[in-house]
Scaffold this active site. Structure first.
Site, PDB file in Angstrom:
ATOM      1  N   LYS A 277      -3.350   3.466  -2.778  1.00 55.49           N
ATOM      2  CA  LYS A 277      -3.793   5.134  -3.346  1.00 55.49           C
ATOM      3  C   LYS A 277      -2.974   6.263  -3.102  1.00 55.49           C
ATOM      4  CE  LYS A 277      -7.684   4.366  -0.743  1.00 55.49           C
ATOM      5  NZ  LYS A 277      -8.894   4.155   0.461  1.00 55.49           N
TER       6      LYS A 277
ATOM      7  N   MET B 262      -7.254   7.540  10.434  1.00 53.94           N
ATOM      8  CA  MET B 262      -9.127   7.893   9.365  1.00 53.94           C
ATOM      9  C   MET B 262      -9.744   9.475   9.394  1.00 53.94           C
ATOM     10  SD  MET B 262      -9.747   5.435   6.635  1.00 53.94           S
ATOM     11  CE  MET B 262      -9.727   3.752   8.143  1.00 53.94           C
TER      12      MET B 262
ATOM     13  N   ASP C 206       0.018  -1.379   0.303  1.00 47.01           N
ATOM     14  CA  ASP C 206      -0.156  -0.200  -0.394  1.00 47.01           C
ATOM     15  C   ASP C 206       1.076   1.077   0.122  1.00 47.01           C
ATOM     16  OD1 ASP C 206      -2.442  -1.508   0.137  1.00 47.01           O
ATOM     17  OD2 ASP C 206      -2.391  -1.554   2.749  1.00 47.01           O
TER      18      ASP C 206
HETATM   19  N1  SAH Z   1      -4.132  -1.099   8.643  1.00 42.83           N
HETATM   20  C1  SAH Z   1      -3.330   0.346   9.389  1.00 42.83           C
HETATM   21  C2  SAH Z   1      -4.643   1.826   9.239  1.00 42.83           C
HETATM   22  C3  SAH Z   1      -4.835   1.215   7.709  1.00 42.83           C
HETATM   23  S1  SAH Z   1      -6.153   3.052   7.563  1.00 42.83           S
HETATM   24  C4  SAH Z   1      -2.851  -0.235  11.158  1.00 42.83           C
HETATM   25  O1  SAH Z   1      -3.245  -0.568  11.238  1.00 42.83           O
HETATM   26  O2  SAH Z   1      -2.521   1.034  11.014  1.00 42.83           O
HETATM   27  C5  SAH Z   1      -5.444   4.018   7.538  1.00 42.83           C
HETATM   28  C6  SAH Z   1      -5.189   4.973   8.800  1.00 42.83           C
HETATM   29  O3  SAH Z   1      -4.168   4.846   9.856  1.00 42.83           O
HETATM   30  C7  SAH Z   1      -4.882   6.701   8.512  1.00 42.83           C
HETATM   31  O4  SAH Z   1      -5.643   7.681   7.807  1.00 42.83           O
HETATM   32  C8  SAH Z   1      -4.148   7.067   9.761  1.00 42.83           C
HETATM   33  O5  SAH Z   1      -5.220   7.987  10.910  1.00 42.83           O
HETATM   34  C9  SAH Z   1      -4.008   6.026  10.332  1.00 42.83           C
HETATM   35  N2  SAH Z   1      -1.897   5.776  10.438  1.00 42.83           N
HETATM   36  C10 SAH Z   1      -1.652   4.697   9.362  1.00 42.83           C
HETATM   37  N3  SAH Z   1      -0.297   5.542   9.803  1.00 42.83           N
HETATM   38  C11 SAH Z   1      -0.162   5.947  11.011  1.00 42.83           C
HETATM   39  C12 SAH Z   1       1.006   6.710  11.335  1.00 42.83           C
HETATM   40  N4  SAH Z   1       2.373   6.160  11.135  1.00 42.83           N
HETATM   41  N5  SAH Z   1       0.698   7.777  11.534  1.00 42.83           N
HETATM   42  C13 SAH Z   1      -0.589   7.980  12.438  1.00 42.83           C
HETATM   43  N6  SAH Z   1      -1.587   7.791  11.723  1.00 42.83           N
HETATM   44  C14 SAH Z   1      -1.122   7.011  11.040  1.00 42.83           C
END
Ligand code: SAH
Length: 257
Positions: free
Chosen positions: A56, A168, A34
């Site tokens: 995306k 998100m 991703d």
């Molecule tokens: N599978 C991922 C989440 C995917 S949805 C997980 O377990 O973390 C994507 C959302 O995850 C983003 O919009 C944000 O809200 C959060 N996110 C992912 N990586 C991040 C990071 N390094 N710092 C803060 N928020 C993060």
């Protein structure tokens, strides 16, 4: 037949990969990742592997979910070791469910390798405990930008000792603030916005449910931790915010013994 590994890449820092994830990335034949996966983590992938970015970009999908599902199946049918690499943990807001369904239907072996989800990366970045037993007893990992299904948040399970982690949060903190207030959360309940947790661009903004509306937007990916654990001040942590009037909770709620 090959095998598909659904691997969590963690929040960004390659040191937060599991040993198993690092080992599999070093021997994969093909890796589909991703946009959220950090450059540093991508560097762990074997040079011999075919690497496909299926993510995306600025809202524009490079590949549809159906195309990704079909690719996973066809690579595995060719006998390859396939890695589906997702930011954080694959099972948290990661569309793993749809991919697993396709793999099951096609009779392809798969394995999930968990990763550190953003909520945990963000809590570590903020230096707070999500279940500080003096003020929190449960964590709710949630979001309200689920896109097409138009679902409304069910706040039924949120109590004064819930730590809410909002993935998100979207571009508009005014809307987020409003939704939280509508959900019954008090205006002075602390929250912290964590952007790019566990990366060199990490940023934190300490705020409250009410003040959130006027906070400047932090760069994506960002999430929001809401609840009394998100206080910087120990005094703040110890006073009650739930009713929004600064009333103190009965002492048994704050007991540390
Ligand atoms: N599978 C991922 C989440 C995917 S949805 C997980 O377990 O973390 C994507 C959302 O995850 C983003 O919009 C944000 O809200 C959060 N996110 C992912 N990586 C991040 C990071 N390094 N710092 C803060 N928020 C993060």
């Amino acid at each position: 037949m090959g095998k598909v590994y659904l691997i969590g890449a963690g929040p960004g820092d390659p040191e937060l990969l599991t040993l198993k994830a690092a080992r599999l990335l070093a021997r994969a034949d093909v890796v589909l990742h991703d946009a959220l996966v950090s450059r540093e983590v991508l560097e762990v992938i074997s040079n011999a592997a075919e690497v496909i970015d299926v993510g995306k970009r600025a809202g524009r999908k490079l590949l549809t979910q159906e195309e990704i599902n079909a690719l996973l199946v066809s690579y595995a049918q060719k006998g390859e070791i396939v890695v589906r690499l997702k930011g954080g943990d694959p099972s948290i807001f990661g569309r793993a469910g749809e991919e697993i369904e396709s793999l099951r239907k096609a009779g392809i072996e798969y394995e999930i390798v968990p990763g550190i989800t953003a909520a945990l990366g963000a809590a570590a970045a903020a230096g707070i405990s999500l279940t500080d037993r003096r003020v929190a007893s449960q964590i709710l990992l949630t979001t309200f930008s689920r896109g097409t299904d138009g679902s409304v948040m069910d706040w039924g399970c949120v109590t004064s000792t819930t730590t809410l982690v909002l993935y998100m949060p979207g571009a508009d903190y005014t809307e987020v603030s409003q939704r939280l207030l509508e959900g019954g959360l008090p205006v002075d309940l602390p929250c912290v916005i964590v952007s790019n947790a566990a990366s060199s661009q990490q940023q934190l903004r300490w705020s409250s449910v009410g003040r959130l509306a006027s906070e400047e937007k932090l760069p994506a990916p960002a999430l929001l931790i809401v609840g009394r654990v998100a206080s910087r001040e120990i005094e703040e942590l110890r006073s009650a915010f739930w009713d929004g009037e600064g009333k103190t909770l009965p002492p048994q709620h704050l007991s540390v013994s």
